[in-house]
Design an enzyme around this catalytic site. Structure first.
Site, PDB file in Angstrom:
ATOM      1  N   GLY A 239       0.791  -1.364   0.191  1.00 43.81           N
ATOM      2  CA  GLY A 239      -0.019   0.268  -0.009  1.00 43.81           C
ATOM      3  C   GLY A 239       0.861   1.382   0.134  1.00 43.81           C
ATOM      4  N   GLU A 286       4.013  -6.092   2.086  1.00 49.79           N
ATOM      5  CA  GLU A 286       3.608  -6.888   0.488  1.00 49.79           C
ATOM      6  C   GLU A 286       3.921  -5.915  -0.575  1.00 49.79           C
ATOM      7  OE1 GLU A 286       0.070  -8.281   1.578  1.00 49.79           O
ATOM      8  OE2 GLU A 286       0.700  -9.868   2.738  1.00 49.79           O
ATOM      9  N   PRO A 287       4.896  -4.984  -0.843  1.00 50.51           N
ATOM     10  CA  PRO A 287       5.176  -3.596  -1.215  1.00 50.51           C
ATOM     11  C   PRO A 287       4.915  -4.304  -3.176  1.00 50.51           C
ATOM     12  CG  PRO A 287       7.149  -4.099  -0.769  1.00 50.51           C
ATOM     13  CD  PRO A 287       5.935  -5.364  -0.554  1.00 50.51           C
ATOM     14  N   TYR A 329     -10.113   5.185 -12.211  1.00 50.04           N
ATOM     15  CA  TYR A 329      -9.361   5.266 -10.265  1.00 50.04           C
ATOM     16  C   TYR A 329      -9.429   6.529 -10.119  1.00 50.04           C
ATOM     17  CZ  TYR A 329      -7.510   0.855 -10.539  1.00 50.04           C
ATOM     18  OH  TYR A 329      -7.245  -0.678 -10.581  1.00 50.04           O
ATOM     19  N   CYS A 355     -12.750   3.892 -28.387  1.00 48.30           N
ATOM     20  CA  CYS A 355     -14.494   3.776 -28.642  1.00 48.30           C
ATOM     21  C   CYS A 355     -15.303   4.667 -27.241  1.00 48.30           C
ATOM     22  CB  CYS A 355     -15.283   3.461 -29.881  1.00 48.30           C
ATOM     23  SG  CYS A 355     -14.517   3.831 -31.106  1.00 48.30           S
ATOM     24  N   GLU A 356     -14.598   4.988 -26.293  1.00 50.98           N
ATOM     25  CA  GLU A 356     -15.253   5.101 -25.186  1.00 50.98           C
ATOM     26  C   GLU A 356     -15.018   7.071 -24.717  1.00 50.98           C
ATOM     27  OE1 GLU A 356     -16.428   3.208 -22.497  1.00 50.98           O
ATOM     28  OE2 GLU A 356     -16.190   1.249 -23.941  1.00 50.98           O
ATOM     29  N   TYR A 384       0.521  -1.531 -12.284  1.00 51.92           N
ATOM     30  CA  TYR A 384      -0.857  -1.515 -12.638  1.00 51.92           C
ATOM     31  C   TYR A 384      -1.213  -0.877 -14.108  1.00 51.92           C
ATOM     32  CZ  TYR A 384      -0.912  -2.655  -7.784  1.00 51.92           C
ATOM     33  OH  TYR A 384      -1.046  -2.973  -6.630  1.00 51.92           O
TER      34      TYR A 384
HETATM   35  N1  LLP Z   1      -1.363  -7.117  -0.539  1.00 49.81           N
HETATM   36  C1  LLP Z   1      -2.235  -7.002  -0.279  1.00 49.81           C
HETATM   37  C2  LLP Z   1      -3.619  -7.987   0.077  1.00 49.81           C
HETATM   38  C3  LLP Z   1      -3.458  -6.540  -1.546  1.00 49.81           C
HETATM   39  O1  LLP Z   1      -4.599  -6.450  -1.952  1.00 49.81           O
HETATM   40  C4  LLP Z   1      -2.780  -5.502  -3.076  1.00 49.81           C
HETATM   41  C5  LLP Z   1      -2.770  -4.822  -3.888  1.00 49.81           C
HETATM   42  C6  LLP Z   1      -1.127  -5.827  -2.261  1.00 49.81           C
HETATM   43  C7  LLP Z   1      -0.913  -6.665  -1.421  1.00 49.81           C
HETATM   44  C8  LLP Z   1      -0.191  -4.354  -3.007  1.00 49.81           C
HETATM   45  O2  LLP Z   1      -0.061  -3.102  -2.843  1.00 49.81           O
HETATM   46  P1  LLP Z   1       0.590  -2.173  -3.190  1.00 49.81           P
HETATM   47  O3  LLP Z   1       1.820  -2.277  -2.295  1.00 49.81           O
HETATM   48  O4  LLP Z   1       0.987  -2.868  -4.871  1.00 49.81           O
HETATM   49  O5  LLP Z   1      -0.474  -0.169  -2.951  1.00 49.81           O
HETATM   50  N2  LLP Z   1      -5.070  -1.542  -9.864  1.00 49.81           N
HETATM   51  C9  LLP Z   1      -5.049  -0.579  -8.938  1.00 49.81           C
HETATM   52  C10 LLP Z   1      -4.224  -1.173  -7.446  1.00 49.81           C
HETATM   53  C11 LLP Z   1      -5.087  -2.719  -6.219  1.00 49.81           C
HETATM   54  C12 LLP Z   1      -4.038  -2.797  -5.087  1.00 49.81           C
HETATM   55  C13 LLP Z   1      -5.029  -4.472  -5.021  1.00 49.81           C
HETATM   56  N3  LLP Z   1      -4.311  -4.607  -4.321  1.00 49.81           N
HETATM   57  C14 LLP Z   1      -4.313   0.828  -8.951  1.00 49.81           C
HETATM   58  O6  LLP Z   1      -3.810   0.847  -9.987  1.00 49.81           O
HETATM   59  O7  LLP Z   1      -4.150   2.148  -8.252  1.00 49.81           O
END
Ligand code: LLP
Length: 429
Positions: A239, A286-287, A329, A355-356, A384
């Site tokens: 996150g 979990e980055p 988003y 086409c959106e 992403y």
């Molecule tokens: N751990 C879990 C359980 C998760 O669901 C996620 C992301 C992560 C770790 C990694 O999170 P990060 O460090 O990347 O923030 N597609 C969206 C983001 C969706 C995130 C889903 N889960 C976007 O483009 O903003």
């Protein structure tokens, strides 16, 4: 910090002129800086050096095999959310025993595959799922390592589609029910081995206090589970946000010095380590986005321009099928011309070929007045970006390249239209 910057008026990735990449590989193409990824990873490893940690990279952020291999070679594990992601890890030479497997709807074949591979731990999201894993493990004569995702009900203050840690979300088990659930696992599900506890409150957080609040709220539970069940790890999720607005400038150390409000890997670690260390167990991180987001751009070309009744439009050859973040988003990505401009810019919408009406990459934005044929870089596209792309409007998936110093390596060929349709079956009727 990342390694995209203008040199002699041309935007470079490390030592490579981006127009050279466009010439060789065409557009749209995702370009990743290998040394940015490695520097961010090292920063993580360094910031948490004083704590027993295990970093699992969230594969969903960018799942290209070359990037997974790079991570695996640096001793990183993986946070996976499907059998397909696990398969990618095995293919890239990663170690399943270093993988955590999350997701609310794991299917029986996926659970079997993960048990065969010997993953580190299932991150479970419901009692129903735990009972299913228990019976599959029994059938296979195994014990499945499990942790439950606790939903701490802490608001991450991020976009509503990427906040996960409140009662409103489908994720995890409510904090008020978690003790009873662990007692049930211990009493009734002998083919499960309780290995840890997990939480994840959301994505693209730019401030540390929601993390601190969640860690403080869940810590007593972790201590209690360590005593009761001997859990060995606590995963505090991913996150950590990246810089979207200000991305190009954030490639310099000065920018970081002048923006102390932006959460860095260091400030995240410094705020959390004192809270985590006394627990005396392994902390899993979990980055996803933070390891690859600013390390990638989408290289695209302006195709046309036009003046509408009230707006100016720049049409580019990348669409919402290549990067869906602005449409989904309200995501903001800086857009820079590959050839530096000195004009004062123009207020425009940067739109794609789909086409959106939602197919835009920028709206009402002052951007350099690029002309048809000029190249642009959409910044902060490493996370992403490609991993959420699709072939909507029958557009083949983009190419991906990795830059290392002055070397460019193709890490995914551009898809052909034949590949897009190859699994379709033309009916005789
Ligand atoms: N751990 C879990 C359980 C998760 O669901 C996620 C992301 C992560 C770790 C990694 O999170 P990060 O460090 O990347 O923030 N597609 C969206 C983001 C969706 C995130 C889903 N889960 C976007 O483009 O903003």
């Amino acid at each position: 910090m990342h390694q995209f910057a203008y040199k002699n008026g041309i935007l470079h990735c490390e030592d490579v002129d981006l127009s050279r990449i466009a010439e060789t590989y065409g557009t749209p193409t995702f370009v990743y800086s290998r040394n940015t990824i490695l520097a961010d990873l090292e920063e993580f490893q360094h910031a948490f050096a004083g704590l027993d940690t295990h970093i699992v990279y969230a594969v969903k952020a960018c799942s290209n095999g070359a990037i997974l291999r790079l991570m695996a070679q640096r001793g990183v594990g993986f946070d996976i959310v499907s059998g397909g992601e696990l398969w990618r890890i095995v293919r890239a030479g990663g170690d399943p025993a270093a993988c955590t497997y999350a997701g609310v709807a794991k299917t029986e074949p996926e659970i079997r595959y993960a048990l065969e591979c010997g993953i580190y731990c299932f991150i479970c999201e419901s009692e129903n799922e735990l009972r299913t894993i228990n019976s599959i493990a029994a059938d296979m004569g195994k014990q499945a390592p499990v942790a439950v995702r606790v939903n701490p009900n802490v608001d991450a203050h991020t976009h509503k589609y990427i906040t996960t840690g409140t009662h409103e979300n489908k994720f995890g088990v409510d904090i008020s029910r978690i003790e009873a659930l662990y007692a049930t696992i211990a009493a009734e599900l002998p083919h499960l081995r309780i290995r840890g506890l997990q939480m994840h409150i959301g994505s693209q957080l730019t401030e540390v206090h929601p993390f601190v609040a969640a860690v403080q709220k869940v810590s007593p539970l972790v201590a209690q589970f360590k005593n009761l069940y001997g859990i060995e790890f606590w995963s505090i999720g991913g996150g950590i946000g990246i810089v979207y607005d200000g991305c190009l400038a954030s490639g310099s150390a000065d920018w970081w010095r002048d923006h102390p409000e932006q959460m860095s890997i260091r400030s995240y670690a410094q705020a959390l380590i004192p809270l985590l260390k006394p627990l005396g167990l392994r902390i899993v991180l979990e980055p996803g986005r933070r390891l690859v987001g600013n390390a990638g751009v989408l290289l695209t070309r302006c195709v046309y321009e036009k003046n509408g009744e009230s707006k100016h439009f720049k049409m580019i050859d990348a669409g919402m099928n290549d990067i869906i973040r602005p449409a989904l988003y309200e995501g903001y990505h800086e857009i820079w011309p590959v050839r530096e401009h000195s004009d004062e810019g123009i207020l425009a919408d940067v739109v794609g070929p789909i086409c959106e009406s939602g197919d835009f990459q920028a709206q009402n934005r002052r951007i350099p007045d690029v002309k048809p044929g000029e190249l642009l870089a959409e910044m902060s596209a490493g996370a992403y970006g490609f991993s959420m792309s699709s072939t909507y409007n029958s557009r083949p998936l983009a190419a991906e390249v990795m830059v290392d110093g002055n070397k460019v390596t193709l890490i995914r060929r551009r898809q052909t239209i034949e590949q897009v349709v190859e699994d379709e079956i033309l009916s005789d009727e």
